[in-house]
Design a protein around this motif. Structure first.
Motif, short mmCIF file in Angstrom:
data_model
loop_
_atom_site.label_atom_id
_atom_site.label_comp_id
_atom_site.label_asym_id
_atom_site.label_seq_id
_atom_site.Cartn_x
_atom_site.Cartn_y
_atom_site.Cartn_z
N ALA A 13 0.83 -1.20 0.00
CA ALA A 13 0.00 0.00 0.00
C ALA A 13 0.86 1.25 0.00
N ARG A 14 0.54 2.18 -0.90
CA ARG A 14 1.19 3.48 -0.91
C ARG A 14 0.30 4.45 -1.66
N LYS A 16 -2.74 5.11 -1.30
CA LYS A 16 -4.04 4.49 -1.56
C LYS A 16 -4.03 3.61 -2.80
N PHE A 18 -3.02 -0.27 -4.19
CA PHE A 18 -2.77 -1.61 -3.71
C PHE A 18 -2.29 -2.48 -4.86
N GLY A 110 4.83 -1.88 3.86
CA GLY A 110 3.86 -1.09 4.60
C GLY A 110 4.47 0.11 5.28
N VAL A 111 3.63 0.85 6.02
CA VAL A 111 4.06 2.09 6.65
C VAL A 111 5.05 1.85 7.78
N GLN A 302 -1.13 -1.49 10.87
CA GLN A 302 0.16 -0.88 11.22
C GLN A 302 -0.03 0.60 11.48
N GLY A 327 1.72 7.50 9.89
CA GLY A 327 1.25 6.58 8.86
C GLY A 327 0.35 5.54 9.46
N GLN A 329 -2.15 2.01 8.33
CA GLN A 329 -2.43 1.07 7.26
C GLN A 329 -3.16 -0.13 7.81
N GLY A 331 -5.09 -3.89 6.19
CA GLY A 331 -5.19 -4.67 4.99
C GLY A 331 -5.42 -6.14 5.27
#
Length: 336
Positions: A13-14, A16, A18, A110-111, A302, A327, A329, A331
């Protein structure tokens, strides 16, 4: 793919966006203990089906769908394997990245991920890579990558100037036996003006918990991420001038209930020589939990906080003109 990568890398994810990791891997028995092998890995955007390209400098700089992309952004190679080890030719995972990420509780996804050196790349092109078998827990790896201007004939290739051309090298020594695990790497990406990175990682598992410690030093000589992709103009202060960074990470992984708690504390000494970018002490704190819904499906969350000390350092690392950043996140991953 490493078991933890399958668990945590089903999507990245970055901004928004995927990405789904998909691919093929197989082998053909040639007899006498020798096998031919192949790998073809692809990434695509879960939202609209377009190519995903999450590991190039262009994508990190531009943060959008217009970034340069490869049809096969993952590994794409042929090779041979036997009791003497394995050799692959083509686009392969970079040794330094593949081995040191095992000491990051978030596996560089991830973040919560570790602060990534701009002079490393998840995958590298035009490369021959050798991996030894394990001897009592010890293993060895080496790689050689062709620079884009191998004849040094004065021509430029894309955005890379003649002075930046060099072949690439990587070497790894690892130990993994029982509760103790260690690795050491040195690498120089192709077409990086001889910029190099070295790192070491240590980890020890006791009961349901594992503690890890890693250190990474990066010396930038003027061109980051090799010749694999072109960063946006002025997106990275190290792309025009040199600099150095030192990173420390202390990590914790703890099996709690039906899942795992992950946490890390990071410190980076950031010393660029680019004009207008100040030295900075960067701190990052991250925590997350992965809940296993079944053997193949899990959900995770996260949260991270980064203190960049200087806005210019925050702009280099995150692409945002900020001195600090939160950050978040959530998922789900599924192993097919």
């Amino acid at each position: 793919m490493h078991e933890k990568a399958l668990k945590k890398a089903a999507h990245y994810a970055r901004e928004k966006t995927f990405f789904i990791h998909d691919g093929f891997r197989g082998s053909e028995d040639l007899g006498g203990g020798l096998k031919a092998t192949f790998e073809l890995e692809k990434r695509f955007d879960l939202f609209d089906g377009t190519n995903g390209n999450s590991n190039t400098a262009a994508y990190r700089a531009q943060r959008g769908q217009n970034a340069n992309s490869k049809d096969w952004d993952g590994a794409a190679n042929l090779g041979l394997a036997g009791n003497w080890g394995r050799v692959r030719f083509g686009r392969v995972n970079e040794l330094t990245t593949e081995t040191i990420r095992k000491f990051d509780p978030f596996y560089q996804y991830g973040v919560g991920s570790m602060l990534l050196s701009a002079n490393r790349s998840a995958r590298i092109d035009n490369t021959a890579r050798y991996d030894s078998p394990k001897w009592s827990g010890f293993s060895f790896g080496a790689s050689y990558s062709l620079g884009q201007n191998t004849r040094n004939n004065g021509a430029t290739t894309g955005w890379v100037t003649e002075s930046a051309h060099n072949d690439g090298y990587g070497i790894n020594l690892s130990y993994d036996n029982g509760p103790f695990m260690a690795t050491a790497n040195w690498s120089r990406l192709a077409d990086s003006d001889d910029a190099d990175t070295w790192n070491v990682g240590l980890a020890y598992k006791f009961g349901p918990a594992r503690v890890s410690l890693l250190y990474e030093n990066t010396s930038y000589e003027g061109w980051d991420n090799g010749g694999n992709s072109r960063p946006a103009q002025n997106a990275n202060p190290f792309s025009a001038q040199g600099g150095d960074s030192d990173l420390w990470l202390l990590g914790l992984e703890w099996d709690i209930g039906p899942g795992q708690l992950d946490a890390s504390v990071q410190y980076m000494d950031f010393d660029p020589s680019a004009r207008g970018v100040k030295d900075a002490d960067v701190y990052k704190y991250a925590i997350g939990y992965t809940y296993n819904l079944s053997k193949r499906t899990s959900a995770y969350a996260q949260v991270s906080y980064s203190d960049f000390d200087e806005r210019s350092a925050g702009n280099f690392i995150s692409g945002l003109d900020r001195s600090d950043m939160w950050g978040f996140q959530i998922g789900m991953t599924h192993k097919f």
